[in-house]
Write a protein that holds these residues in place. Sequence first.
Motif, PDB file in Angstrom:
ATOM      1  N   THR A  98      16.237  50.542  26.657  1.00  0.00           N
ATOM      2  CA  THR A  98      17.183  51.073  27.639  1.00  0.00           C
ATOM      3  C   THR A  98      17.458  52.533  27.334  1.00  0.00           C
TER       4      THR A  98
ATOM      5  N   PHE B  41      19.960  55.916  28.705  1.00  0.00           N
ATOM      6  CA  PHE B  41      21.197  56.227  29.408  1.00  0.00           C
ATOM      7  C   PHE B  41      21.257  57.727  29.688  1.00  0.00           C
TER       8      PHE B  41
ATOM      9  N   TYR C 257      24.054  60.753  30.561  1.00  0.00           N
ATOM     10  CA  TYR C 257      25.456  61.131  30.585  1.00  0.00           C
ATOM     11  C   TYR C 257      25.587  62.561  31.090  1.00  0.00           C
TER      12      TYR C 257
ATOM     13  N   GLN D 102      28.455  65.800  30.827  1.00  0.00           N
ATOM     14  CA  GLN D 102      29.641  66.245  30.100  1.00  0.00           C
ATOM     15  C   GLN D 102      30.112  67.578  30.674  1.00  0.00           C
TER      16      GLN D 102
ATOM     17  N   LEU E 206      32.006  62.429  27.394  1.00  0.00           N
ATOM     18  CA  LEU E 206      30.781  62.111  28.115  1.00  0.00           C
ATOM     19  C   LEU E 206      31.077  61.086  29.213  1.00  0.00           C
TER      20      LEU E 206
ATOM     21  N   LEU F 114      29.179  58.405  31.662  1.00  0.00           N
ATOM     22  CA  LEU F 114      27.926  57.711  31.908  1.00  0.00           C
ATOM     23  C   LEU F 114      27.564  57.828  33.379  1.00  0.00           C
TER      24      LEU F 114
ATOM     25  N   THR G 131      22.152  53.852  33.850  1.00  0.00           N
ATOM     26  CA  THR G 131      21.436  53.114  32.809  1.00  0.00           C
ATOM     27  C   THR G 131      20.073  52.755  33.360  1.00  0.00           C
TER      28      THR G 131
ATOM     29  N   GLU H  29      26.366  54.393  37.890  1.00  0.00           N
ATOM     30  CA  GLU H  29      27.799  54.159  37.802  1.00  0.00           C
ATOM     31  C   GLU H  29      28.451  54.532  39.138  1.00  0.00           C
TER      32      GLU H  29
END
Lengths: 115, 114
Positions: free
Chosen positions: B32, B34, B36, B38, B44, B46, B49, B59
Amino acid sequence: AQSVTQLDSHVSVSEGTPVLLRCNYSSSYSPSLFWYVQHPNKGLQLLLKYTSAATLVKGINGFEAEFKKSETSFHLTKPSAHMSDAAEYFCVVSDLNSSASKIIFGSGTRLSIRP
Amino acid sequence: GAVVSQHPSRVICKSGTSVKIECRSLDFQATTMFWYRQFPKQSLMLMATSNEGSKATYEQGVEKDKFLINHASLTLSTLTVTSAHPEDSSFYICSASRGEYEQYFGPGTRLTVT
């Protein structure tokens, strides 16, 4: 649901004095907990992690953290601060509701070191 | 072990163009990955995924048509910011997991859209 709270957005200490960065978590089960450090314009570096073994975890650069289930805390400490410790610190908890290894970040604590 | 790289480390692009960011796990296979984002002086966030060979899970609030994620192999994921605008300027960080709760983070990519 899991969550993590960093109680202080900014901590300032003098060089050579102890460091305490506070972190509280909320979880239905015993979670995995992490502390990461981020220097300006850099990625994240793992300081230490707790994964249900010893409750006192020793990390890199003299940092350590103690998992206290009764207090739902995982505070980060260091006996003597160094100028190079100035950075942003994130407390992170595993997201047990996710099957995809997701983690949840705290809001971060900026550590400043006074000469 | 468990090293993750990102390329480029920093990129400047003009408004309306697209930019691709690569994330590679150098010494392990990542089940997996991810992505992010910032913002300055913030934690951070998300974005999505992704698992190798399947569609990314985004998300809430993240536009999948704007942030295209491709996870073509167990060692490579890409994030393409399409039709970039100045508000997309940010620090983008990827991470990779071997199926455990620990994630290994890349060094980040600073995107500036002019």
